[in-house]
Design a protein around this motif. Structure first.
Motif, PDB file in Angstrom:
ATOM      1  N   ALA A  92       0.821  -1.214   0.000  1.00 28.59           N
ATOM      2  CA  ALA A  92       0.000   0.000   0.000  1.00 28.59           C
ATOM      3  C   ALA A  92       0.856   1.265   0.000  1.00 28.59           C
ATOM      4  N   ASN A  93       1.884   1.283   0.814  1.00 30.24           N
ATOM      5  CA  ASN A  93       2.759   2.451   0.961  1.00 30.24           C
ATOM      6  C   ASN A  93       3.960   2.012   1.781  1.00 30.24           C
ATOM      7  N   MET A  94       4.922   2.905   1.938  1.00 34.00           N
ATOM      8  CA  MET A  94       6.131   2.529   2.680  1.00 34.00           C
ATOM      9  C   MET A  94       5.808   2.177   4.125  1.00 34.00           C
ATOM     10  N   THR A  95       4.899   2.930   4.737  1.00 34.96           N
ATOM     11  CA  THR A  95       4.607   2.710   6.157  1.00 34.96           C
ATOM     12  C   THR A  95       4.053   1.304   6.379  1.00 34.96           C
ATOM     13  N   THR A  96       3.093   0.917   5.576  1.00 32.27           N
ATOM     14  CA  THR A  96       2.473  -0.396   5.727  1.00 32.27           C
ATOM     15  C   THR A  96       3.491  -1.506   5.469  1.00 32.27           C
ATOM     16  N   ASP A 121      14.877  10.886  11.048  1.00 31.00           N
ATOM     17  CA  ASP A 121      13.954  10.153  10.174  1.00 31.00           C
ATOM     18  C   ASP A 121      12.485  10.537  10.307  1.00 31.00           C
ATOM     19  N   HIS A 122      11.771  10.327   9.225  1.00 33.45           N
ATOM     20  CA  HIS A 122      10.300  10.331   9.189  1.00 33.45           C
ATOM     21  C   HIS A 122       9.824   9.254  10.176  1.00 33.45           C
ATOM     22  N   HIS A 123       8.693   9.471  10.820  1.00 34.76           N
ATOM     23  CA  HIS A 123       8.243   8.500  11.828  1.00 34.76           C
ATOM     24  C   HIS A 123       7.858   7.143  11.254  1.00 34.76           C
ATOM     25  N   ALA A 124       7.673   7.070   9.935  1.00 30.97           N
ATOM     26  CA  ALA A 124       7.439   5.750   9.323  1.00 30.97           C
ATOM     27  C   ALA A 124       8.659   4.858   9.503  1.00 30.97           C
ATOM     28  N   ASN A 125       9.814   5.468   9.749  1.00 33.19           N
ATOM     29  CA  ASN A 125      11.039   4.691   9.978  1.00 33.19           C
ATOM     30  C   ASN A 125      11.481   4.814  11.440  1.00 33.19           C
ATOM     31  N   SER A 174      16.500  13.090   4.308  1.00 33.72           N
ATOM     32  CA  SER A 174      15.454  13.606   5.205  1.00 33.72           C
ATOM     33  C   SER A 174      14.388  14.347   4.405  1.00 33.72           C
ATOM     34  N   ASN A 175      13.127  13.971   4.643  1.00 39.52           N
ATOM     35  CA  ASN A 175      12.036  14.626   3.912  1.00 39.52           C
ATOM     36  C   ASN A 175      11.751  16.016   4.468  1.00 39.52           C
ATOM     37  N   ALA A 176      12.403  16.386   5.581  1.00 36.51           N
ATOM     38  CA  ALA A 176      12.228  17.739   6.103  1.00 36.51           C
ATOM     39  C   ALA A 176      13.418  18.613   5.693  1.00 36.51           C
ATOM     40  N   VAL A 199      16.919   0.814   4.844  1.00 41.97           N
ATOM     41  CA  VAL A 199      17.037   2.181   4.330  1.00 41.97           C
ATOM     42  C   VAL A 199      15.668   2.711   3.914  1.00 41.97           C
ATOM     43  N   ASP A 200      15.270   3.840   4.486  1.00 47.74           N
ATOM     44  CA  ASP A 200      14.073   4.550   4.023  1.00 47.74           C
ATOM     45  C   ASP A 200      14.522   5.482   2.899  1.00 47.74           C
ATOM     46  N   ALA A 201      14.157   5.102   1.674  1.00 48.67           N
ATOM     47  CA  ALA A 201      14.582   5.909   0.514  1.00 48.67           C
ATOM     48  C   ALA A 201      13.401   6.674  -0.078  1.00 48.67           C
ATOM     49  N   VAL A 202      12.352   6.876   0.713  1.00 46.06           N
ATOM     50  CA  VAL A 202      11.153   7.529   0.152  1.00 46.06           C
ATOM     51  C   VAL A 202      11.488   8.919  -0.364  1.00 46.06           C
ATOM     52  N   HIS A 203      12.191   9.713   0.430  1.00 41.65           N
ATOM     53  CA  HIS A 203      12.509  11.063  -0.041  1.00 41.65           C
ATOM     54  C   HIS A 203      13.658  11.044  -1.048  1.00 41.65           C
ATOM     55  N   TYR A 204      14.648  10.229  -0.769  1.00 45.52           N
ATOM     56  CA  TYR A 204      15.838  10.177  -1.618  1.00 45.52           C
ATOM     57  C   TYR A 204      15.495   9.791  -3.053  1.00 45.52           C
ATOM     58  N   CYS A 222      10.594   2.523  -0.722  1.00 49.66           N
ATOM     59  CA  CYS A 222      10.285   3.816  -1.333  1.00 49.66           C
ATOM     60  C   CYS A 222       8.829   3.812  -1.773  1.00 49.66           C
ATOM     61  N   SER A 223       8.356   4.940  -2.277  1.00 54.12           N
ATOM     62  CA  SER A 223       6.940   5.095  -2.612  1.00 54.12           C
ATOM     63  C   SER A 223       6.823   5.772  -3.960  1.00 54.12           C
ATOM     64  N   ALA A 224       6.064   5.150  -4.876  1.00 55.04           N
ATOM     65  CA  ALA A 224       6.012   5.645  -6.253  1.00 55.04           C
ATOM     66  C   ALA A 224       5.382   7.034  -6.355  1.00 55.04           C
ATOM     67  N   TYR A 225       4.533   7.399  -5.397  1.00 57.87           N
ATOM     68  CA  TYR A 225       3.870   8.707  -5.526  1.00 57.87           C
ATOM     69  C   TYR A 225       4.819   9.868  -5.276  1.00 57.87           C
ATOM     70  N   LYS A 226       6.060   9.564  -4.849  1.00 57.69           N
ATOM     71  CA  LYS A 226       7.065  10.628  -4.702  1.00 57.69           C
ATOM     72  C   LYS A 226       7.891  10.766  -5.974  1.00 57.69           C
ATOM     73  N   PHE A 227       7.762   9.799  -6.893  1.00 59.01           N
ATOM     74  CA  PHE A 227       8.516   9.937  -8.152  1.00 59.01           C
ATOM     75  C   PHE A 227       7.593   9.776  -9.365  1.00 59.01           C
TER      76      PHE A 227
HETATM   77  C1  PLP Z   1      11.184  10.096   4.186  1.00 59.62           C
HETATM   78  C2  PLP Z   1       9.833   9.464   4.224  1.00 59.62           C
HETATM   79  N1  PLP Z   1       9.701   8.235   4.739  1.00 59.62           N
HETATM   80  C3  PLP Z   1       8.528   7.617   4.790  1.00 59.62           C
HETATM   81  C4  PLP Z   1       7.385   8.209   4.327  1.00 59.62           C
HETATM   82  C5  PLP Z   1       6.099   7.465   4.396  1.00 59.62           C
HETATM   83  O1  PLP Z   1       5.786   7.008   3.122  1.00 59.62           O
HETATM   84  P1  PLP Z   1       4.347   6.426   2.789  1.00 59.62           P
HETATM   85  O2  PLP Z   1       3.419   7.583   2.687  1.00 59.62           O
HETATM   86  O3  PLP Z   1       4.546   5.718   1.484  1.00 59.62           O
HETATM   87  O4  PLP Z   1       3.966   5.506   3.879  1.00 59.62           O
HETATM   88  C6  PLP Z   1       7.446   9.505   3.797  1.00 59.62           C
HETATM   89  C7  PLP Z   1       6.233  10.200   3.339  1.00 59.62           C
HETATM   90  O5  PLP Z   1       6.181  11.385   3.241  1.00 59.62           O
HETATM   91  C8  PLP Z   1       8.702  10.137   3.729  1.00 59.62           C
HETATM   92  O6  PLP Z   1       8.837  11.356   3.197  1.00 59.62           O
END
Ligand code: PLP
Length: 408
Positions: A92-96, A121-125, A174-176, A199-204, A222-227
């Motif tokens: 579904a997404n990186m978090t799940t 890190d993002h709290h998903a990680n 970092s996504n921030a 490795v959380d590569a969602v932002h990278y 990673c998550s396709a909606y970021k690319f």
């Molecule tokens: C660095 C980073 N990690 C994890 C996530 C979570 O990704 P997802 O929305 O696919 O669960 C995000 C979402 O913004 C993110 O930016």
């Protein structure tokens, strides 16, 4: 002819860029929260739904076509991260996916074991691993973030990454703050004490090319909606590690890798769209080369353009009275995302003002809640602007002009 499509050409692929708001063309700086989507991706999604829609593994053509479409997307995402298709798990997404991986990995962890996470890190990680620690009686350690430059504190890392750490979960970027970390070095440090590297590569991944083999990490998400793709999560794991996992699964579901990590019926259309996003990016290169090579070339060029844009944005904002910038300055290892605040203005008010000028930026902590707390911004967070493949220098100027109005 340049070897990678120009920004003007790239923009022709994104219908969303024709949007106007309040009489202004919309400039999308919200890419770190999710990029706009090119027509090639929505065409692939609608073609799948209109012409090939079925469940998997049956004997009739649309089911076979569905199997083939998912296999093609796995191959595309494997090229995206530098891996084999059998190592690509969709969800579904990186978090799940991370919660799910944690549940599977956790069966081999027990009291006394340590998971190392970071403040960057993002709290998903972070919360995903904290939840696992609560369930399994594990210890969680957290590597500190240095506020001077927005990077991980190396000395703190050396103190905390010791034998007994089973998993080091860290972000590639970092996504921030936009900080890019040295994934290869952090993975090697994890392995040196017998820990796995997640490795959380969602932002990278939306800014630079992932290379799981060169990085020698163990898992990456990673998550396709970021690319430029739809809302689909992607998990990569070393084949041998995936094969050894015992994820929670239904008895009749496949025991093979990677399917055993995929729960229920997936978003087939989303997966097809994720593959199409990779193909869209590869097609921005005019080279007659294999897909991964074209992706590398495009990524290098887009990163260079992003570095120029974020440099202009950073220096333009730094010149405005009352604007504070956070994290690594341009010229250091960073993505084209930055956060700032304006003295005397709430971040939401700044974002609202910019929206009124057709400049869409996000505000808050972006679930990088610990980063916001470390900088004393837990109440109001930051304003975040991210440059994407379709961002122009004029749009950066419009953002600067809109912030200037607030500081004048
Ligand atoms: C660095 C980073 N990690 C994890 C996530 C979570 O990704 P997802 O929305 O696919 O669960 C995000 C979402 O913004 C993110 O930016």
């Amino acid at each position: 002819m340049p070897s990678v499509a120009s920004v003007e050409e790239i923009r022709t692929h994104f219908p969303a860029l024709a949007r106007r708001h309040n009489g202004h063309p919309v400039a999308y700086f919200d890419g770190p929260g999710g990029t706009q989507v090119p027509r090639a991706v929505t065409d692939a999604v609608s073609d799948y739904l209109l012409n090939h829609n079925a469940n998997t593994h049956w004997e009739f053509p649309s089911s076979r076509e569905t199997d083939a479409a998912i296999a093609a997307a796995r191959a595309a995402l494997a090229d995206w991260v530098g891996a084999e298709p059998e190592e690509i798990v969709f969800g579904a997404n990186m978090t799940t996916l991370t919660f799910h991986l944690g549940r599977a990995l956790g069966r081999t962890f027990g009291p006394g074991d340590v998971i190392l996470i970071t403040e960057l890190d993002h709290h998903a990680n972070a919360d995903t691993w904290r939840a696992l620690a609560r369930e399994r009686g594990l210890e969680v350690r957290t590597v500190r973030l240095r506020t001077e430059d927005g990077r991980l504190d190396e000395e703190d890392l050396a103190r905390k990454l010791t034998h007994g750490v089973r998993l080091f979960a860290f972000g590639a970027a970092s996504n921030a703050l936009g900080t890019v970390s040295d994934v290869a070095r952090l993975s090697a440090q994890a392995h040196a004490v017998g820990a796995l590297a997640f490795v959380d590569a969602v932002h990278y991944a939306s800014h630079q090319m992932c290379d799981v083999r060169a990085w020698d990490c163990d898992f990456l998400a990673c998550s396709a909606y970021k690319f430029y793709g739809p809302h689909v999560g992607v998990l990569w794991g070393r084949r041998a590690l995936l094969a050894g996992l015992e994820p929670p699964k239904l008895a009749p579901a496949a025991d093979s890798v990677p399917e055993k990590l995929e729960t229920g019926t997936l978003s087939h259309e989303g997966i097809v769209g994720a593959g199409a996003a990779v193909d869209f990016l590869a097609a921005l290169s005019r080279a007659a080369a294999p897909r991964r090579e074209r992706l590398r070339q495009v990524s290098r060029e887009l990163h260079a353009r992003g570095a120029e844009l974020v440099g202009k944005l950073w220096h333009g904002l730094a010149a405005l009275r009352g604007v504070t910038l956070y994290g690594p300055p341009p010229g250091s290892e960073r993505t084209a995302t930055l956060v700032f605040t304006v003295a005397g203005q709430e971040s939401a008010a700044v974002a609202r003002h910019l929206a009124g000028r057709g400049v869409f930026v996000s505000n808050g902590d972006f679930y990088a809640t610990t980063v916001a707390r470390v900088y004393g911004r837990e109440q109001d967070g930051f304003v975040r602007a991210g440059c994407a493949a379709y961002t122009t220098s004029d749009e950066v100027e419009r953002l600067l002009a809109a912030v200037r109005e607030l500081t004048a």
